[in-house]
Design an enzyme around this catalytic site. Structure first.
Site, PDB file in Angstrom:
ATOM      1  N   GLU A   1       0.580 -12.214  -4.061  1.00  0.00           N
ATOM      2  CA  GLU A   1       1.717 -12.577  -4.781  1.00  0.00           C
ATOM      3  C   GLU A   1       2.720 -12.805  -4.366  1.00  0.00           C
ATOM      4  O   GLU A   1       3.793 -13.812  -4.880  1.00  0.00           O
ATOM      5  CB  GLU A   1       1.879 -11.332  -6.131  1.00  0.00           C
ATOM      6  CG  GLU A   1       0.621 -11.576  -7.015  1.00  0.00           C
ATOM      7  CD  GLU A   1       0.986 -10.160  -8.082  1.00  0.00           C
ATOM      8  OE1 GLU A   1       2.117  -9.610  -8.175  1.00  0.00           O
ATOM      9  OE2 GLU A   1       0.107 -10.265  -8.917  1.00  0.00           O
TER      10      GLU A   1
ATOM     11  N   HIS B   1       2.812  -9.725   4.456  1.00  0.00           N
ATOM     12  CA  HIS B   1       3.056  -8.061   4.258  1.00  0.00           C
ATOM     13  C   HIS B   1       1.964  -7.311   4.353  1.00  0.00           C
ATOM     14  O   HIS B   1       0.717  -7.569   3.653  1.00  0.00           O
ATOM     15  CB  HIS B   1       3.690  -7.980   2.961  1.00  0.00           C
ATOM     16  CG  HIS B   1       3.075  -8.461   1.695  1.00  0.00           C
ATOM     17  ND1 HIS B   1       3.198  -9.650   1.405  1.00  0.00           N
ATOM     18  CD2 HIS B   1       2.383  -7.807   0.793  1.00  0.00           C
ATOM     19  CE1 HIS B   1       2.626 -10.002   0.341  1.00  0.00           C
ATOM     20  NE2 HIS B   1       2.161  -8.897  -0.146  1.00  0.00           N
TER      21      HIS B   1
ATOM     22  N   HIS C   1       0.100  -3.801   3.586  1.00  0.00           N
ATOM     23  CA  HIS C   1       0.611  -2.635   2.597  1.00  0.00           C
ATOM     24  C   HIS C   1       0.007  -1.387   3.332  1.00  0.00           C
ATOM     25  O   HIS C   1      -1.174  -1.401   3.933  1.00  0.00           O
ATOM     26  CB  HIS C   1      -0.584  -2.633   1.337  1.00  0.00           C
ATOM     27  CG  HIS C   1      -0.128  -3.996   0.466  1.00  0.00           C
ATOM     28  ND1 HIS C   1       0.542  -3.575  -0.884  1.00  0.00           N
ATOM     29  CD2 HIS C   1      -0.273  -5.165   0.712  1.00  0.00           C
ATOM     30  CE1 HIS C   1       0.627  -4.762  -1.485  1.00  0.00           C
ATOM     31  NE2 HIS C   1       0.296  -5.717  -0.677  1.00  0.00           N
TER      32      HIS C   1
HETATM   33  P1  5GP Z   1       0.700  -8.784  -2.966  1.00  0.00           P
HETATM   34  O1  5GP Z   1      -0.006  -8.664  -4.168  1.00  0.00           O
HETATM   35  O2  5GP Z   1       1.506 -10.142  -2.699  1.00  0.00           O
HETATM   36  O3  5GP Z   1      -0.139  -8.383  -1.793  1.00  0.00           O
HETATM   37  O4  5GP Z   1       1.779  -7.543  -2.945  1.00  0.00           O
HETATM   38  C1  5GP Z   1       3.107  -7.780  -3.193  1.00  0.00           C
HETATM   39  C2  5GP Z   1       3.968  -6.381  -3.403  1.00  0.00           C
HETATM   40  O5  5GP Z   1       5.206  -6.736  -3.305  1.00  0.00           O
HETATM   41  C3  5GP Z   1       3.478  -5.854  -4.559  1.00  0.00           C
HETATM   42  O6  5GP Z   1       2.685  -4.683  -4.549  1.00  0.00           O
HETATM   43  C4  5GP Z   1       4.750  -5.613  -5.401  1.00  0.00           C
HETATM   44  O7  5GP Z   1       4.972  -4.604  -6.205  1.00  0.00           O
HETATM   45  C5  5GP Z   1       5.820  -5.844  -4.306  1.00  0.00           C
HETATM   46  N1  5GP Z   1       7.054  -6.363  -4.523  1.00  0.00           N
HETATM   47  C6  5GP Z   1       7.296  -7.309  -5.203  1.00  0.00           C
HETATM   48  N2  5GP Z   1       8.652  -7.754  -5.456  1.00  0.00           N
HETATM   49  C7  5GP Z   1       9.198  -6.692  -4.809  1.00  0.00           C
HETATM   50  C8  5GP Z   1      10.454  -6.144  -4.718  1.00  0.00           C
HETATM   51  O8  5GP Z   1      11.521  -7.074  -5.142  1.00  0.00           O
HETATM   52  N3  5GP Z   1      10.851  -5.148  -3.999  1.00  0.00           N
HETATM   53  C9  5GP Z   1       9.877  -4.066  -3.427  1.00  0.00           C
HETATM   54  N4  5GP Z   1      10.284  -3.173  -2.750  1.00  0.00           N
HETATM   55  N5  5GP Z   1       8.625  -4.737  -3.570  1.00  0.00           N
HETATM   56  C10 5GP Z   1       8.240  -5.644  -4.170  1.00  0.00           C
END
Ligand code: 5GP
Ligand code: ZN
Length: 115
Positions: free
Chosen positions: A94, A99, A101
């Site tokens: 998203e 990043h 995790h």
């Molecule tokens: P993805 O789905 O892209 O692998 O994970 C994006 C992650 O970023 C999600 O787990 C979401 O909760 C986290 N996230 C999105 N926006 C922010 C933010 O503004 N601050 C923090 N600390 N985490 C965020």
């Protein structure tokens, strides 16, 4: 650049930062999926794993090493944890800034299943 993680790097958006060096920053996920949920990111804006170049290999290795060090500091290494990269649409990515995790602190169920 309109990237939320670049804004966190520049301290324009607040985050609960747990690690920072010249090339990498790590902070708590805003919507944790487990007791420990930290995002480890390169300060260089690389949108996705599909964009990695040969010159990024050392940086990506360091990202994993930083995740390992944070897990050690949080004393979750003995019981283990998950490291996860989501990649683009089918991977459920998203935020378009790489990043890693780090998820742990409790037993974690599989989020993918045999087809
Ligand atoms: P993805 O789905 O892209 O692998 O994970 C994006 C992650 O970023 C999600 O787990 C979401 O909760 C986290 N996230 C999105 N926006 C922010 C933010 O503004 N601050 C923090 N600390 N985490 C965020
Ligand atoms: Zn970015």
């Amino acid at each position: 650049m309109d990237c939320i993680f670049c804004k966190i790097i520049k301290k324009e958006v607040p985050a609960d930062i747990v690690y920072e060096d010249e090339k990498i920053i790590a902070f708590k996920d805003i919507k944790p999926m487990a007791p420990v949920h930290i995002l480890i990111i390169p300060k260089k804006h690389i949108p996705a794993i599909t964009d990695i170049k040969e010159e990024d290999v050392e940086l990506m290795g360091r990202l994993i090493f930083v995740a390992k060090k944070i897990a050690d500091d949080l004393t979750i290494s003995k019981q283990g944890y998950k490291l996860l990269f989501r990649v683009k649409e089918h991977g459920g990515q998203e935020v378009n800034h790489i990043h890693l995790h780090l998820i742990g602190g409790a037993p974690l169920f599989e989020d993918i299943h045999p087809i």
